[in-house]
Design an enzyme around this catalytic site. Structure first.
Site, PDB file in Angstrom:
ATOM      1  N   GLU A  47      14.956 -85.906  43.378  1.00  0.00           N
ATOM      2  CA  GLU A  47      14.672 -86.513  42.071  1.00  0.00           C
ATOM      3  C   GLU A  47      13.271 -86.137  41.614  1.00  0.00           C
ATOM      4  OE1 GLU A  47      15.647 -90.663  42.463  1.00  0.00           O
ATOM      5  OE2 GLU A  47      17.776 -90.196  42.730  1.00  0.00           O
ATOM      6  N   CYS A  56      21.498 -82.724  42.153  1.00  0.00           N
ATOM      7  CA  CYS A  56      22.497 -83.370  42.998  1.00  0.00           C
ATOM      8  C   CYS A  56      22.737 -82.567  44.273  1.00  0.00           C
ATOM      9  CB  CYS A  56      23.809 -83.521  42.240  1.00  0.00           C
ATOM     10  SG  CYS A  56      23.774 -84.776  40.958  1.00  0.00           S
ATOM     11  N   GLU A  58      25.489 -81.832  46.061  1.00  0.00           N
ATOM     12  CA  GLU A  58      26.581 -80.854  46.158  1.00  0.00           C
ATOM     13  C   GLU A  58      26.283 -79.597  45.353  1.00  0.00           C
ATOM     14  OE1 GLU A  58      26.505 -83.864  44.812  1.00  0.00           O
ATOM     15  OE2 GLU A  58      28.392 -84.378  43.857  1.00  0.00           O
ATOM     16  N   CYS A  89      29.547 -86.784  40.622  1.00  0.00           N
ATOM     17  CA  CYS A  89      29.317 -87.256  39.247  1.00  0.00           C
ATOM     18  C   CYS A  89      30.010 -86.290  38.267  1.00  0.00           C
ATOM     19  CB  CYS A  89      27.820 -87.336  38.967  1.00  0.00           C
ATOM     20  SG  CYS A  89      27.010 -85.742  38.850  1.00  0.00           S
ATOM     21  N   CYS A  92      28.641 -82.774  38.226  1.00  0.00           N
ATOM     22  CA  CYS A  92      29.009 -82.006  39.432  1.00  0.00           C
ATOM     23  C   CYS A  92      30.484 -81.613  39.408  1.00  0.00           C
ATOM     24  CB  CYS A  92      28.685 -82.800  40.692  1.00  0.00           C
ATOM     25  SG  CYS A  92      26.911 -82.823  41.025  1.00  0.00           S
TER      26      CYS A  92
HETATM   27  N1  THU Z   1      23.843 -87.751  42.998  1.00  0.00           N
HETATM   28  C1  THU Z   1      24.241 -86.662  43.709  1.00  0.00           C
HETATM   29  O1  THU Z   1      23.450 -86.068  44.450  1.00  0.00           O
HETATM   30  N2  THU Z   1      25.530 -86.247  43.586  1.00  0.00           N
HETATM   31  C2  THU Z   1      26.464 -86.882  42.813  1.00  0.00           C
HETATM   32  O2  THU Z   1      27.545 -86.359  42.587  1.00  0.00           O
HETATM   33  C3  THU Z   1      26.161 -88.214  42.282  1.00  0.00           C
HETATM   34  C4  THU Z   1      24.706 -88.479  42.071  1.00  0.00           C
HETATM   35  C5  THU Z   1      22.457 -88.200  43.099  1.00  0.00           C
HETATM   36  C6  THU Z   1      21.680 -87.968  41.826  1.00  0.00           C
HETATM   37  C7  THU Z   1      20.604 -89.005  41.932  1.00  0.00           C
HETATM   38  O3  THU Z   1      19.530 -88.443  42.679  1.00  0.00           O
HETATM   39  C8  THU Z   1      21.222 -90.109  42.757  1.00  0.00           C
HETATM   40  O4  THU Z   1      22.396 -89.591  43.335  1.00  0.00           O
HETATM   41  C9  THU Z   1      21.574 -91.357  41.962  1.00  0.00           C
HETATM   42  O5  THU Z   1      22.324 -91.045  40.859  1.00  0.00           O
END
Ligand code: THU
Length: 128
Positions: A47, A56, A58, A89, A92
């Site tokens: 982040e 993210c 993946e 998400c 992704c």
């Molecule tokens: N996040 C992921 O790494 N992958 C996903 O598919 C869902 C969200 C992360 C993004 C962010 O750093 C944290 O999870 C909270 O949303």
């Protein structure tokens, strides 16, 4: 894919969790991508104060695999540090649809490992 391979991928994703930097959400995500060569690539979420720049887990795992020359991604595992299933998400899902369309998508939770295809997770996907 064999159950042992799915478990190996989930365990690799769990290993990746510890390197994540969820400095704003506190939500750790780890991922592992299995390339067509058999090599496994890990990723975790990062982040940034400019939140749109956050990465993210993946996406990172898949990009690591493809940028090392993997032709296909056979499977992706995604886990978080909560006991719940961690599904990709929306962003992704679109990313997997584009760059890892044949991948089995695994996640782990209370009822054991679950497997999805991107066509289940993103039906009627956008494509130009
Ligand atoms: N996040 C992921 O790494 N992958 C996903 O598919 C869902 C969200 C992360 C993004 C962010 O750093 C944290 O999870 C909270 O949303």
């Amino acid at each position: 894919m064999l159950a042992e391979k799915a478990l190996e991928l989930i365990n690799e994703a769990r290993e990746a969790l510890k390197f994540s930097r969820p400095v704003y959400s506190g939500f750790r995500v780890g991922a592992a991508a299995l390339g067509s060569s058999g090599q496994i690539y890990r990723g975790c979420n990062f982040e940034n104060p400019s939140l749109m720049m956050s990465l993210c887990a993946e996406k990172l795992a898949i990009l690591k695999a493809l940028s090392e020359g993997e032709e296909d991604i056979k499977a992706v595992a995604i886990v978080s540090d909560s006991k719940d299933y961690c599904l990709p998400c929306g962003s992704c899902r679109q990313f997997i649809f584009e760059f890892a369309p044949v991948a089995d998508i695994y996640t782990d939770g209370k009822e054991g490992i679950k497997k999805y295809s991107i066509f289940e997770l993103l039906p009627e996907a956008f494509r130009p």
